[in-house]
Design an enzyme around this catalytic site. Structure first.
Site, PDB file in Angstrom:
ATOM      1  N   HIS A 126       0.840  -1.210   0.000  1.00 28.74           N
ATOM      2  CA  HIS A 126       0.000   0.000   0.000  1.00 28.74           C
ATOM      3  C   HIS A 126       0.867   1.250   0.000  1.00 28.74           C
ATOM      4  CE1 HIS A 126       0.377   1.207   4.328  1.00 28.74           C
ATOM      5  NE2 HIS A 126       0.553  -0.088   4.531  1.00 28.74           N
ATOM      6  N   ASP A 155       6.240   1.625   6.535  1.00 29.10           N
ATOM      7  CA  ASP A 155       4.818   1.296   6.413  1.00 29.10           C
ATOM      8  C   ASP A 155       4.149   2.224   5.411  1.00 29.10           C
ATOM      9  OD1 ASP A 155       2.328   0.223   6.940  1.00 29.10           O
ATOM     10  OD2 ASP A 155       2.070   1.250   8.846  1.00 29.10           O
ATOM     11  N   GLU A 189      -5.111   1.750   2.900  1.00 26.83           N
ATOM     12  CA  GLU A 189      -4.894   0.729   3.926  1.00 26.83           C
ATOM     13  C   GLU A 189      -4.934   1.315   5.330  1.00 26.83           C
ATOM     14  OE1 GLU A 189      -2.642  -1.906   6.688  1.00 26.83           O
ATOM     15  OE2 GLU A 189      -2.229   0.170   6.115  1.00 26.83           O
ATOM     16  N   GLU A 214       4.197  -5.980   3.685  1.00 23.69           N
ATOM     17  CA  GLU A 214       4.385  -5.171   4.887  1.00 23.69           C
ATOM     18  C   GLU A 214       5.782  -5.466   5.439  1.00 23.69           C
ATOM     19  OE1 GLU A 214       2.594  -2.854   6.250  1.00 23.69           O
ATOM     20  OE2 GLU A 214       0.555  -3.101   5.470  1.00 23.69           O
ATOM     21  N   HIS A 401       4.362   4.736  11.975  1.00 26.13           N
ATOM     22  CA  HIS A 401       3.404   5.668  12.564  1.00 26.13           C
ATOM     23  C   HIS A 401       4.059   6.630  13.562  1.00 26.13           C
ATOM     24  CE1 HIS A 401      -0.362   2.972  11.648  1.00 26.13           C
ATOM     25  NE2 HIS A 401       0.556   2.933  10.683  1.00 26.13           N
TER      26      HIS A 401
END
Length: 431
Positions: A126, A155, A189, A214, A401
């Site tokens: 993604h 990510d 995603e 991933e 994140h």
């Protein structure tokens, strides 16, 4: 004296046996494919440049301009490798709208490479990130020793770069023993794939193997066969306002009803099967002296088995019927944000192949068949297929994140390219 000699002789004999066994094991270990190793080495600097390109485009899930730019770049790269390209816009009819689903959802990129074999293989990753527009200026792509830093680099922009360069490796090696190699990259995603989940499920059902990119982990060289399912419960209570001091009896206290509902649903977790329901957010009232007319709460739900979704949703809805205040209106919304990925016989079998491939490099690949808490798109791809689905085929990464510490390991590029490429070759040749 005799006893001492006997023990020494036994020790020497055991040492000889161990050395012989080690030598035999080493001689029995398959040698790596040198052509693939050389090709992977040539791809490393190019992959780093691809990473720089994608990290340098901001692609928050709601940043439609950035997503358009990044998907165009990806399409150009896959087209140059011989893929049949298609931009897939989310279909309103198949979009699963949740409380945080934006009006505009980013498009998908699908590339198809046709071969001369019998097996079809799906590669997924993604492009979207959790970061807001403007953060790139403070966190640009950079190399620092063995680490490549950047927003979204772990990510999952490394996954996108890995997919591009695995395809490039296969092309450089003239390998096309698959019937069809499909690349499917989505842009939603991070908001639970509302527009792409139907496409991912359909694509998974149409292929003989699914490989998801991933990131792996920097502290454990692994792939995963299981991930958690994630859901949300929204509980809404409508009562009636009145003066808290002058006429409380004329009101219907939404806070009382909400409290009753939460208390009677505080024990729905079933830890032994990995089912968890926890109330995490609540709101009620507007003023100290007003009986609250509205109250709401949210719960986080985690499951390890698809079947447990039906179980927990049914239980929540049934419990909500038992009201403290009959005049209150109680509404329940149960959002299935992401299903769990469950380990299967087929996935375990292909993972063993992956372990043997990695052993060619003298490396041990950990196969994790227990969910760690997060969810991925691989679970959507697995919903309607018995084909093997393997997750975490990307580079080892850290800091997803986070605002300033997200990175991938540079020295893992060649072995991970080797692993993914050889695994595709092996999957294409399976009976």
């Amino acid at each position: 004296m005799t006893t001492t000699v006997s023990r020494a002789s036994l020790t020497n004999a055991l040492a000889a046996i161990i050395l012989l066994g080690t030598a035999t094991a080493q001689s029995a270990a398959p040698a790596p494919d040198q052509a693939i190793l050389r090709a992977a080495a040539t791809q490393k600097p190019v992959l780093l440049e691809t990473l720089r390109e994608f990290v340098s485009i901001e692609t928050g899930s709601r940043d439609t301009e950035g997503i358009q730019q990044a998907t165009a770049l990806l399409a150009d790269k896959l087209r140059a490798l011989g893929g049949e390209l298609e931009f897939v816009e989310p279909d309103a009819a198949s979009t699963y709208r949740m409380g945080d689903t934006p009006d505009a959802i980013g498009r998908m990129v699908r590339a198809t490479f046709k071969g001369r074999g019998k097996k079809s293989i799906l590669l997924i990753a993604h492009l979207d990130t959790v970061y807001t527009k403007g953060m790139l200026a403070q966190q640009p792509f950079r190399l620092d020793g063995n680490r490549a830093y950047g927003l979204g680099i772990a990510d999952d922009k490394q996954g996108v770069a890995m997919v591009v360069h695995v395809v490039a490796l296969l092309k450089a090696l003239n390998f096309d023993d698959y019937s069809r190699l499909t690349v499917l990259v989505n842009s939603d995603e991070e908001i639970s794939s509302p527009g792409s989940r139907a496409m991912l499920t359909k694509a998974g059902s149409e292929h003989d193997a699914v490989l998801s990119f991933e990131a792996s982990r920097v502290d454990s060289d692994k792939v995963s066969l299981a991930t958690s399912g994630i859901a949300s419960v929204y509980l809404d209570v409508e009562g009636r306002a009145s003066h808290a001091g002058g006429a409380p009896e004329r009101g219907v206290n939404a806070l009382y009803e909400l409290s009753h509902q939460i208390l009677q649903m505080r024990d729905l977790s079933v830890p032994e099967v990995g089912l968890k329901l926890n109330w995490t957010v609540s709101q009620a009232g507007t003023n100290r002296n007003v009986i609250p007319a509205h109250a709401s709460a949210q719960a986080d739900v985690r499951v390890l088995r698809v079947a447990d979704y039906d179980r927990i949703e049914s239980t929540v809805r049934e419990r909500a019927k038992k009201q403290l205040l009959p005049e209150a209106k109680v509404t329940v919304v149960f959002e299935r944000r992401r299903p769990p990925l469950e380990a299967t016989v087929a996935s375990r079998a292909l993972a063993k192949v992956a372990q043997s491939v990695y052993a060619e490099l003298g490396r041990e690949l950990v196969v994790d068949d227990q969910a760690e808490g997060g969810g991925t798109d691989a679970a959507f791809a697995a919903l309607q297929t018995k084909a093997p689905v393997i997750e975490r085929l990307g580079l080892p990464g850290f800091g997803a994140h986070s605002a300033n510490s997200e990175y991938v390991l540079v020295d893992a590029i060649e072995p991970r390219l080797y692993l993914a490429t050889r695994l595709i070759m092996e999957a294409a040749r399976l009976p």
